[in-house]
Design an enzyme around this catalytic site. Sequence first.
Site, PDB file in Angstrom:
ATOM      1  N   LYS A   1       0.850  -1.191   0.000  1.00  0.00           N
ATOM      2  CA  LYS A   1       0.000   0.000   0.000  1.00  0.00           C
ATOM      3  C   LYS A   1       0.881   1.234   0.000  1.00  0.00           C
ATOM      4  O   LYS A   1       2.027   1.230   0.479  1.00  0.00           O
ATOM      5  CB  LYS A   1      -0.952   0.015   1.194  1.00  0.00           C
ATOM      6  CG  LYS A   1      -0.277   0.049   2.585  1.00  0.00           C
ATOM      7  CD  LYS A   1       0.154   1.418   3.055  1.00  0.00           C
ATOM      8  CE  LYS A   1       0.766   1.381   4.458  1.00  0.00           C
ATOM      9  NZ  LYS A   1       1.474   2.642   4.813  1.00  0.00           N
TER      10      LYS A   1
ATOM     11  N   PRO B   1      10.263  -4.563   1.522  1.00  0.00           N
ATOM     12  CA  PRO B   1      11.222  -4.376   2.620  1.00  0.00           C
ATOM     13  C   PRO B   1      10.518  -4.139   3.946  1.00  0.00           C
ATOM     14  O   PRO B   1       9.398  -3.618   3.995  1.00  0.00           O
ATOM     15  CB  PRO B   1      11.982  -3.118   2.183  1.00  0.00           C
ATOM     16  CG  PRO B   1      10.961  -2.329   1.416  1.00  0.00           C
ATOM     17  CD  PRO B   1      10.153  -3.365   0.671  1.00  0.00           C
ATOM     18  N   MET B   2      11.177  -4.544   5.023  1.00  0.00           N
ATOM     19  CA  MET B   2      10.670  -4.209   6.349  1.00  0.00           C
ATOM     20  C   MET B   2      11.056  -2.767   6.672  1.00  0.00           C
ATOM     21  O   MET B   2      12.099  -2.282   6.249  1.00  0.00           O
ATOM     22  CB  MET B   2      11.242  -5.177   7.386  1.00  0.00           C
ATOM     23  CG  MET B   2      10.682  -6.581   7.247  1.00  0.00           C
ATOM     24  SD  MET B   2      11.342  -7.742   8.464  1.00  0.00           S
ATOM     25  CE  MET B   2      12.935  -8.104   7.729  1.00  0.00           C
ATOM     26  N   GLY B   3      10.180  -2.085   7.408  1.00  0.00           N
ATOM     27  CA  GLY B   3      10.446  -0.692   7.743  1.00  0.00           C
ATOM     28  C   GLY B   3      10.398   0.222   6.541  1.00  0.00           C
ATOM     29  O   GLY B   3      11.087   1.244   6.492  1.00  0.00           O
TER      30      GLY B   3
ATOM     31  N   LEU C   1       5.293   0.362   3.525  1.00  0.00           N
ATOM     32  CA  LEU C   1       4.454  -0.227   2.479  1.00  0.00           C
ATOM     33  C   LEU C   1       3.428  -1.212   3.034  1.00  0.00           C
ATOM     34  O   LEU C   1       2.651  -1.791   2.280  1.00  0.00           O
ATOM     35  CB  LEU C   1       5.334  -0.939   1.454  1.00  0.00           C
ATOM     36  CG  LEU C   1       6.348  -0.051   0.725  1.00  0.00           C
ATOM     37  CD1 LEU C   1       7.387  -0.907   0.007  1.00  0.00           C
ATOM     38  CD2 LEU C   1       5.643   0.865  -0.263  1.00  0.00           C
TER      39      LEU C   1
ATOM     40  N   GLY D   1       3.963  -4.141   4.485  1.00  0.00           N
ATOM     41  CA  GLY D   1       4.270  -5.518   4.124  1.00  0.00           C
ATOM     42  C   GLY D   1       3.817  -6.553   5.135  1.00  0.00           C
ATOM     43  O   GLY D   1       3.104  -7.503   4.796  1.00  0.00           O
ATOM     44  N   GLY D   2       4.209  -6.388   6.393  1.00  0.00           N
ATOM     45  CA  GLY D   2       3.833  -7.351   7.424  1.00  0.00           C
ATOM     46  C   GLY D   2       2.334  -7.392   7.657  1.00  0.00           C
ATOM     47  O   GLY D   2       1.744  -8.463   7.824  1.00  0.00           O
ATOM     48  N   SER D   3       1.700  -6.216   7.648  1.00  0.00           N
ATOM     49  CA  SER D   3       0.247  -6.146   7.833  1.00  0.00           C
ATOM     50  C   SER D   3      -0.474  -6.801   6.673  1.00  0.00           C
ATOM     51  O   SER D   3      -1.479  -7.503   6.855  1.00  0.00           O
ATOM     52  CB  SER D   3      -0.190  -4.683   7.964  1.00  0.00           C
ATOM     53  OG  SER D   3       0.344  -4.094   9.124  1.00  0.00           O
ATOM     54  N   SER D   4       0.012  -6.585   5.463  1.00  0.00           N
ATOM     55  CA  SER D   4      -0.606  -7.190   4.293  1.00  0.00           C
ATOM     56  C   SER D   4      -0.445  -8.705   4.315  1.00  0.00           C
ATOM     57  O   SER D   4      -1.382  -9.445   3.965  1.00  0.00           O
ATOM     58  CB  SER D   4       0.003  -6.603   3.018  1.00  0.00           C
ATOM     59  OG  SER D   4      -0.702  -7.023   1.873  1.00  0.00           O
TER      60      SER D   4
ATOM     61  N   ASP E   1      -2.946  -1.396  10.511  1.00  0.00           N
ATOM     62  CA  ASP E   1      -3.108  -1.420   9.055  1.00  0.00           C
ATOM     63  C   ASP E   1      -3.748  -2.713   8.541  1.00  0.00           C
ATOM     64  O   ASP E   1      -4.200  -2.766   7.394  1.00  0.00           O
ATOM     65  CB  ASP E   1      -1.750  -1.246   8.353  1.00  0.00           C
ATOM     66  CG  ASP E   1      -1.243   0.187   8.408  1.00  0.00           C
ATOM     67  OD1 ASP E   1      -2.012   1.073   8.819  1.00  0.00           O
ATOM     68  OD2 ASP E   1      -0.072   0.410   8.044  1.00  0.00           O
TER      69      ASP E   1
END
Length: 287
Positions: free
Chosen positions: A13, A101-103, A106, A108-111, A143
């Site tokens: 996102k 990437p982490m941090g 975007l 990423g982890g939530s998606s 998120d």
Amino acid sequence: MIRSLKHCLAPAKLNLFLHVNGRRADGYHLLQTVFQLLDYGDSLDFDTRDDGVIHRVSEVSGVPAESDLIVRAAKLLQIAAAQKHGKHPLGADITIKKNLPMGGGLGGGSSDAATTLMALNHLWKTGFDRAELMAIGLRLGADVPFFIFGQNAFAEGIGETLQPVETADRWYVVIEPGVQIATSLIFSSEELTRTTKLVKMADFSGHQDYFGKNDLQIVATRLFPAVAAVIHWLQQYGDARMTGSGACVFCAFEREEQASKVLQLVPKCWKVWKAKGISSHPLKDLL
């Protein structure tokens, strides 16, 4: 019975703008933002198990399996399913290909967590509707409900109040500056402006290009010169701005060939990719 789902996209996102309007007594910040989904992200495979075990097949650098949001999401869904239906015997093997990437800001982890909840809700036939899954997801992060919501959204409150919004048809160039930024570091800064005036969704809808700003950007660029350098470079080609609390920076283009041209010019020291904005989550119809 369907036993597996393959190549499930966990889309990135972008925050097309991000305003901080205040802070609640409990410390949470009040925000307004527009979330834009992209056709680029992590990819997950799910295979059902009959022994109740949740097994992350892939190694993810720096993220132990027990603390990974995909494992935590699967276990939360198991618990919720057991509360709803009684004993829940099913587990899953989960394979993830990390592209985000982490941090990076975007999501990423939530998606990844949202894709896990949607996919396993379908495979396990646990029967939760979208609102119920969003409530489970909120326990994992602010998120996560947006990705389960499944479409671009105008978000308010602490990010939990979502309204569907139509966004302009755009291509995006996204640059990773090579640093990771902890969200807590940015939100705890005394330099963060928390008094941006409220806007209406209609304000954004009528003037999407160059609308608003990212209130977190000024803090991030002072703390991380690499982010400032990317923004300065990309601003040659349009309204470059940071997404989320950073570190990734993006710029929107009306046509793919415009994005492709800029892509070729990005200095080799930065990782860069292009993506198309999409209007809905690829797994939206599973619910």
